[in-house]
Design a protein around this motif. Structure first.
Motif, PDB file in Angstrom:
ATOM      1  N   LEU A 117      -7.355  -3.528  -3.096  1.00 24.83           N
ATOM      2  CA  LEU A 117      -6.439  -2.689  -3.858  1.00 24.83           C
ATOM      3  C   LEU A 117      -5.410  -3.508  -4.629  1.00 24.83           C
ATOM      4  O   LEU A 117      -4.908  -3.083  -5.673  1.00 24.83           O
ATOM      5  CB  LEU A 117      -5.719  -1.713  -2.912  1.00 24.83           C
ATOM      6  CG  LEU A 117      -6.603  -0.723  -2.151  1.00 24.83           C
ATOM      7  CD1 LEU A 117      -5.754   0.136  -1.225  1.00 24.83           C
ATOM      8  CD2 LEU A 117      -7.381   0.154  -3.127  1.00 24.83           C
ATOM      9  N   HIS A 118      -5.085  -4.686  -4.102  1.00 26.27           N
ATOM     10  CA  HIS A 118      -4.082  -5.558  -4.747  1.00 26.27           C
ATOM     11  C   HIS A 118      -4.686  -6.956  -4.926  1.00 26.27           C
ATOM     12  O   HIS A 118      -4.262  -7.913  -4.274  1.00 26.27           O
ATOM     13  CB  HIS A 118      -2.810  -5.622  -3.904  1.00 26.27           C
ATOM     14  CG  HIS A 118      -2.242  -4.284  -3.552  1.00 26.27           C
ATOM     15  ND1 HIS A 118      -1.425  -3.572  -4.401  1.00 26.27           N
ATOM     16  CD2 HIS A 118      -2.395  -3.514  -2.438  1.00 26.27           C
ATOM     17  CE1 HIS A 118      -1.080  -2.432  -3.837  1.00 26.27           C
ATOM     18  NE2 HIS A 118      -1.650  -2.371  -2.643  1.00 26.27           N
ATOM     19  N   PRO A 119      -5.648  -7.113  -5.799  1.00 24.86           N
ATOM     20  CA  PRO A 119      -6.392  -8.385  -5.915  1.00 24.86           C
ATOM     21  C   PRO A 119      -5.553  -9.561  -6.397  1.00 24.86           C
ATOM     22  O   PRO A 119      -5.899 -10.715  -6.138  1.00 24.86           O
ATOM     23  CB  PRO A 119      -7.497  -8.051  -6.922  1.00 24.86           C
ATOM     24  CG  PRO A 119      -6.963  -6.893  -7.711  1.00 24.86           C
ATOM     25  CD  PRO A 119      -6.139  -6.101  -6.758  1.00 24.86           C
ATOM     26  N   SER A 120      -4.463  -9.294  -7.110  1.00 22.92           N
ATOM     27  CA  SER A 120      -3.671 -10.397  -7.670  1.00 22.92           C
ATOM     28  C   SER A 120      -2.389 -10.656  -6.867  1.00 22.92           C
ATOM     29  O   SER A 120      -1.570 -11.482  -7.278  1.00 22.92           O
ATOM     30  CB  SER A 120      -3.308 -10.095  -9.135  1.00 22.92           C
ATOM     31  OG  SER A 120      -2.538  -8.904  -9.219  1.00 22.92           O
ATOM     32  N   PHE A 121      -2.220  -9.979  -5.731  1.00 24.60           N
ATOM     33  CA  PHE A 121      -0.971 -10.107  -4.984  1.00 24.60           C
ATOM     34  C   PHE A 121      -0.742 -11.534  -4.500  1.00 24.60           C
ATOM     35  O   PHE A 121       0.370 -12.065  -4.574  1.00 24.60           O
ATOM     36  CB  PHE A 121      -0.972  -9.153  -3.782  1.00 24.60           C
ATOM     37  CG  PHE A 121       0.209  -9.338  -2.876  1.00 24.60           C
ATOM     38  CD1 PHE A 121       1.456  -8.847  -3.217  1.00 24.60           C
ATOM     39  CD2 PHE A 121       0.082 -10.033  -1.678  1.00 24.60           C
ATOM     40  CE1 PHE A 121       2.556  -9.032  -2.399  1.00 24.60           C
ATOM     41  CE2 PHE A 121       1.177 -10.225  -0.842  1.00 24.60           C
ATOM     42  CZ  PHE A 121       2.417  -9.716  -1.207  1.00 24.60           C
ATOM     43  N   THR A 122      -1.793 -12.199  -4.007  1.00 22.32           N
ATOM     44  CA  THR A 122      -1.632 -13.529  -3.423  1.00 22.32           C
ATOM     45  C   THR A 122      -1.430 -14.622  -4.472  1.00 22.32           C
ATOM     46  O   THR A 122      -1.058 -15.749  -4.127  1.00 22.32           O
ATOM     47  CB  THR A 122      -2.851 -13.895  -2.550  1.00 22.32           C
ATOM     48  OG1 THR A 122      -4.026 -13.918  -3.373  1.00 22.32           O
ATOM     49  CG2 THR A 122      -3.035 -12.887  -1.419  1.00 22.32           C
ATOM     50  N   ASP A 123      -1.662 -14.301  -5.751  1.00 19.34           N
ATOM     51  CA  ASP A 123      -1.577 -15.326  -6.791  1.00 19.34           C
ATOM     52  C   ASP A 123      -0.184 -15.927  -6.909  1.00 19.34           C
ATOM     53  O   ASP A 123      -0.028 -17.089  -7.303  1.00 19.34           O
ATOM     54  CB  ASP A 123      -1.990 -14.738  -8.142  1.00 19.34           C
ATOM     55  CG  ASP A 123      -3.469 -14.369  -8.186  1.00 19.34           C
ATOM     56  OD1 ASP A 123      -4.199 -14.808  -7.272  1.00 19.34           O
ATOM     57  OD2 ASP A 123      -3.875 -13.643  -9.107  1.00 19.34           O
TER      58      ASP A 123
END
Length: 483
Positions: A117-123
């Protein structure tokens, strides 16, 4: 014949009123029960999981230690722990462990982040792809990644030639991450090299890393002095002597309020300058190797594998209260020199009994005490402190053997040796955030047996229990014979 009225105040009306009263009563009771259940669930949801979920695992995998609880209670900044996982893929142990952290401090918040759901959160925290069940620990602008793979220790099985999970280090890694993001100044330790020093064991390296102590190598021959940013130096059992300039550099650093963790081993080499460092701070090495004569203070059949008394000091108090064992193999005695400065405060950390002796003749064919051996007791670890000024104090911890750092030796006392060393570093670095929690073993729980305990159990198993069974058999046989 008497007739009943069908309408008005007749039988039907009376029955309907009774049914309505009973129905209303049932509805009210049902509503009250539902309200009680909802209220109970709301109350239970607010009760910390440590009281509602009992950790029945043998190794207490998601029970946090006293050291972690002390760190959490000392927090004055908010820390967010992002649990990177889809709901269907949660590791139950990691999830429960995170709940315990959140329950232990109002400053800890755990938030689940679904990577789908949040694919770019860890970037914003890392450019690498994180495995599910990893955790990102964040405090203001500082963050640290606890990768899921680092929570489980694996070793190669030499028989099956496959990797096996041998330990769970979830608490150690998470506590280290919280310590890191909430610390402003992390300690710097310089490991002095160039004299055939022993390399650090993997257990000690891991513990130092989890304690957020930065370790750098230092060659005094080329550098000329200990760097100004040093919080501590490590001298790990040199096998060749220091030069005159190196000795002076170490003493100069210590006289200016430096800290040192020192290990040595028995050697036939002349170590004049190294020994001069020790003598400057009031101690010297006794000749020979210590043997313990009290069977309750050495490992079974190995009187040179000492189980010393742990003395009450600022460093050792926690270990002593927990009843932790420390195993000290092949150690030399530490003794105070005849005359040393009154300003030196020398305290014994570990000591042998009066039955111990130091065997001077290394070519002797007997382990028994003989003429020329030195009577105990001996210290095998000491702390030394000296006030330089109101705000500065020299601190030294000296162990007369580096064998306590060996992996197998440390495992035989379930991590007690490394715990002691880390307590020494925490004392010298004066950092409450220097916390290193040992991994929880998923394989073998070691039982430390002294020579006395092993002898007692041998007698019990070989003589007492078989004798009791024999006597019981004779009694039963005689009773049956009389019948």
């Amino acid at each position: 014949m008497k007739k009943f009225k069908i309408n008005g105040k007749g039988l039907v009306g009376t029955i309907n009123k009774k049914q309505m009263k009973k129905g209303s009563y049932s509805i009210a009771i049902t509503a009250i029960v539902i309200a009680i259940v909802i209220a109970a669930n709301l109350v239970m949801a607010e009760i910390p999981s440590q009281y509602t979920q009992v950790d029945v695992s043998e190794q207490k995998l998601y029970t946090i230690s006293d050291d972690t609880q002390k760190l959490l209670k000392s927090l004055d900044e908010d820390v967010t722990m992002y649990f990177i996982v889809q709901s269907d893929n949660k590791d139950g142990t990691v999830e429960k462990l995170l709940e315990r952290y959140e329950d232990a401090s109002s400053h800890i918040k755990v938030k689940q982040m679904d990577p789908v759901l949040h694919p770019s959160f860890t970037d914003k925290y890392t450019s690498e792809e994180l495995a599910e069940n990893s955790v990102i620990v964040v405090c203001e602008d500082k963050s640290k990644i606890v990768d899921y793979s680092s929570m489980y220790q694996q070793e190669m099985n030499s028989y099956s030639m496959s990797y096996e999970t041998t330990g769970f280090d979830g608490e150690g890694q998470l506590t280290s991450a919280i310590s890191y993001v909430t610390s402003n100044d992390l300690p710097m330790m310089y490991n002095i090299e160039g004299h055939g020093e022993s390399s650090l064991s993997s257990s000690l390296e891991s513990s130092i890393k989890k304690g957020n102590i930065d370790v750098q190598s230092l060659n005094l021959l080329t550098e000329g002095k200990v760097p100004e940013d040093a919080d501590c130096i490590l001298i790990n059992s040199p096998t060749s002597d220091f030069s005159e300039d190196e000795k002076n550099a170490v003493i100069e650093y210590l006289e200016d309020g430096g800290k040192a963790l020192i290990f040595s081993d028995y050697t036939a080499e002349d170590m004049k300058n190294f020994d001069e460092i020790l003598r400057t701070y009031g101690v010297e090495r006794e000749d020979g190797i210590i043997f313990e004569g009290d069977s309750q203070h050495y490992l079974s059949q190995m009187p040179y594998y000492l189980v010393p008394d742990i003395n009450s000091t600022d460093i050792t108090q926690d270990l002593k209260e927990k009843g932790t064992y420390v195993l000290v193999p092949v150690a030399q005695g530490i003794k105070k020199i005849d005359k040393y400065r009154d300003s030196l405060d020398i305290q014994s950390l570990l000591s042998t009994t009066t039955s111990s002796y130091s065997k001077v003749n290394m070519n002797s064919e007997t382990l028994e005490k003989e003429e020329g051996d030195i009577d105990g007791p001996f210290d095998t670890a000491v702390s030394i402190r000296e006030e330089v000024d109101e705000d500065t104090e020299t601190q030294i911890v000296y162990f007369s053997t580096s064998a306590i750092l060996q992996e197998q030796v440390n495992q035989m006392v379930s991590g007690g040796n490394i715990n002691l060393v880390m307590d020494c570093l925490s004392w010298m670095c004066k950092s409450e955030n220097t916390v290193s929690v040992q991994a929880k073993d998923l394989t073998v729980s070691y039982l430390t047996w002294t020579g006395h305990a092993a002898g007692s159990w041998s007698i019990c198993l070989v003589l007492v229990i078989p004798g009791a069974i024999l006597i019981l058999g004779v009694v039963i046989w005689m009773r049956r014979r009389k019948q």
